[in-house]
Write an enzyme that holds these catalytic residues in place. Structure first.
Site, PDB file in Angstrom:
ATOM      1  CG  ASP A 386      31.692  41.209  71.440  1.00  0.00           C
ATOM      2  OD1 ASP A 386      30.593  41.540  71.938  1.00  0.00           O
ATOM      3  OD2 ASP A 386      32.520  42.021  71.001  1.00  0.00           O
ATOM      4  NE  ARG A 387      25.805  43.677  67.162  1.00  0.00           N
ATOM      5  CZ  ARG A 387      24.888  44.632  67.247  1.00  0.00           C
ATOM      6  NH1 ARG A 387      23.620  44.326  67.506  1.00  0.00           N
ATOM      7  NH2 ARG A 387      25.237  45.900  67.110  1.00  0.00           N
ATOM      8  CG  ASP A 388      28.632  45.824  67.731  1.00  0.00           C
ATOM      9  OD1 ASP A 388      28.017  45.435  66.729  1.00  0.00           O
ATOM     10  OD2 ASP A 388      28.080  46.412  68.684  1.00  0.00           O
ATOM     11  CB  THR A 430      26.293  41.815  71.890  1.00  0.00           C
ATOM     12  OG1 THR A 430      26.642  43.144  71.525  1.00  0.00           O
ATOM     13  CG2 THR A 430      24.800  41.607  71.698  1.00  0.00           C
TER      14      THR A 430
END
Length: 530
Positions: A386-388, A430
């Protein structure tokens, strides 16, 4: 994955069982083969030998049973080879377990040592063996990681698992409020007797403890019995004295105790966690005592609370000092000296702060799981991220729509530097519903992603692809996690991707569900392999 776990004492059985419980949450298909006890077996462990057949206390007793110990070590080595575990987990019990580490390394089996041997107290040279053969050392006392650092070895402090064990035990017990009724006790205040878990120490310590009944008739003494020692051992020592036994109810006993006489060991820390005033007792074979004392590294204390606090909070009565006069004096003080009791309670508070919070078993399980994973991972594997909140810091209540707002998480970067060595591909997936909500453009998100790729490249970390879902949650698209559209697109672009050989790392339930729907291994941030 397959875990081979070796614990040789009651405390090891307790902490290993909670470790196994936490491992099953991460790895539902986990298989366990164990040397341990009933608690580990209850968690699904396939038991090879019970710890009651392994525990020998003291120098003289070990020498006396050396042939049995060496035979057990050979049996264990053969069994490990036959089981072919992904990781060998050694829980405390250094006299036995440290004889396995070189063997494991020579056979390409990764080793996690959970609950460090007391190398800071004696046999410090064992650190060099640990450095050479142990992949991960997990410490449960606050000062231990710093001790290892002096030898240029990184050990991890995961916190003390007793806090979790006590919480779990009490949440399942209805024995606390009805303790007196359950054991037919009268209304007199209770003094708990915890004489240890080995036959040798019970024989040496319990007679001196029960002698106190003559001096404190206004109290009732309640003995905590361990279930693997025969009742005849206790009754033979008690003889005519009417002292209540409790078995498997040590924590309810401590919850109801005014004070306690406690054999040195884990029980001193358990008693402190319950904030019960205590006197620490040690007695044993004189040969064993002097053999150990001669080899100690100027250690000032024998009880865990004193060691952790590095001050004499608790009175420690050792060998000749464990006599009627001194024990009576110290017990009277922890019962009636208000200043002494207040100082002890203040010390217990400081101890709680140093032990850290709950979750030690989960933190340890994360390292064990990651180590087992590394044993299986090769360039055929893919890491999905995942990113954030995983790669970059989230903006509370907002979105990262500009490169200047994109702040890398340094802990993640350090972990990814290592992960790149194991995984063949690293893919970012994401959800970016800020596009669907009209808060930013697809071009802005792609600029952020290019910035991320460039920054990671500068640090030697290659991101193979980034996939994002632009739709708002209410649109019900196939690509928004936990739906698996982005994973399928990645597999189309990289046909070599096998979801069975993939790991999804994220910080939200939707990330975990995404991974599970794909049939990937899942790992909840912040426990990225490192």
């Amino acid at each position: 994955m397959k875990y081979y776990i070796v614990a040789g004492e009651a405390s090891g059985d307790l902490h290993a069982s909670n470790l196994m419980k936490a491992l099953k949450r991460r790895d539902p298909q986990a298989g366990f083969r164990c040397w341990g006890g009933d608690l580990m077996e209850a968690q699904g462990g396939d038991m090879v030998k019970h710890y009651r057949d392994l525990a020998f206390m003291g120098f003289f007793e070990v020498v006396k049973h050396l042939r049995t110990i060496l035979n057990n070590i050979q049996i264990c080595k053969i069994d490990i080879l036959l089981y072919k575990p992904d990781v060998l987990v050694l829980v405390d019990f250094p006299g036995f377990n440290l004889r396995l580490v070189r063997f494991a390394k020579e056979n390409n089996i990764r080793v996690v040592y959970y609950i460090s041997p007391t190398v800071w107290a004696w046999k410090t040279k064992r650190v060099y063996k640990i450095k050479q053969y142990v992949d991960e050392m997990l410490c449960i006392l606050p000062f231990e990681a710093g001790f290892y650092a002096k030898f240029n070895y990184r050990a991890r402090y995961t916190g003390h698992p007793l806090l979790d064990a006590i919480d779990a035990n009490l949440s399942q017990s209805d024995d606390i409020l009805h303790f007196r009724e359950h054991y037919n006790l009268d209304e007199r205040p209770i003094i708990a007797l915890l004489p240890g878990s080995r036959a040798q120490e019970v024989k040496a310590i319990l007679p001196r403890m029960i002698a106190m009944t003559e001096y404190f008739p206004q109290y009732q003494f309640v003995l905590s019995k361990v279930n693997w020692l025969p009742e005849a051992l206790y009754s033979g020592i008690l003889k005519h004295r009417k002292i209540a036994f409790v078995e498997g109810s040590t924590y309810p006993l401590l919850s109801n105790a005014r004070a306690a006489l406690v054999a040195s060991g884990t029980a001193t820390l358990e008693t402190a966690i319950f904030r019960v005033p205590q006197v620490v007792c040690y007695a044993g074979n004189w040969i064993s005592y002097y053999a150990v004392k001669f080899r100690l590294n100027n250690i000032k204390y024998i009880s865990l609370p004193n060691l952790i606090l590095d001050r004499p909070l608790l009175a420690e009565l050792i060998q000749a000092d464990l006599n009627n006069s001194r024990l009576q004096q110290e017990l009277d003080a922890v019962l009636h000296d208000e200043k002494r009791i207040a100082a002890m309670q203040e010390g217990y508070e400081a101890l709680h702060r140093q032990l850290g919070g709950r979750g030690a078993s989960e933190r340890a399980a994360a390292v064990v799981w990651e180590t087992a994973l590394k044993a299986n991972i090769n360039p055929e594997w893919t890491l999905f991220l995942d990113r954030d909140g995983v790669i970059n810091r989230q903006i509370a209540g907002g979105y990262v729509t500009n490169p200047k707002d994109f702040v890398l998480i340094e802990e993640t970067i350090a972990a990814l530097t290592v992960a790149r060595r194991y995984f063949g591909r690293i893919i970012v997936v994401t959800n970016q519903q800020c596009i669907g909500k009209g808060l930013c453009s697809a071009e802005a998100v792609e600029q952020v992603h290019q910035f991320m790729i460039d920054e990671l490249n500068k640090r030697g970390i290659k991101i193979d692809a980034v996939y994002y879902c632009p739709h708002a949650a209410e649109e019900g698209c196939d690509c928004r996690k936990p739906n698996i559209g982005m994973a399928l697109q990645a597999q189309h672009d990289f046909p070599e991707i096998s979801f069975a050989k993939s790991v999804m790392v994220g910080d939200s339930p939707s990330d975990m569900e995404f991974g599970k729907r794909c049939g990937m291994k899942t790992l909840k941030y912040p426990f990225i392999p490192a």
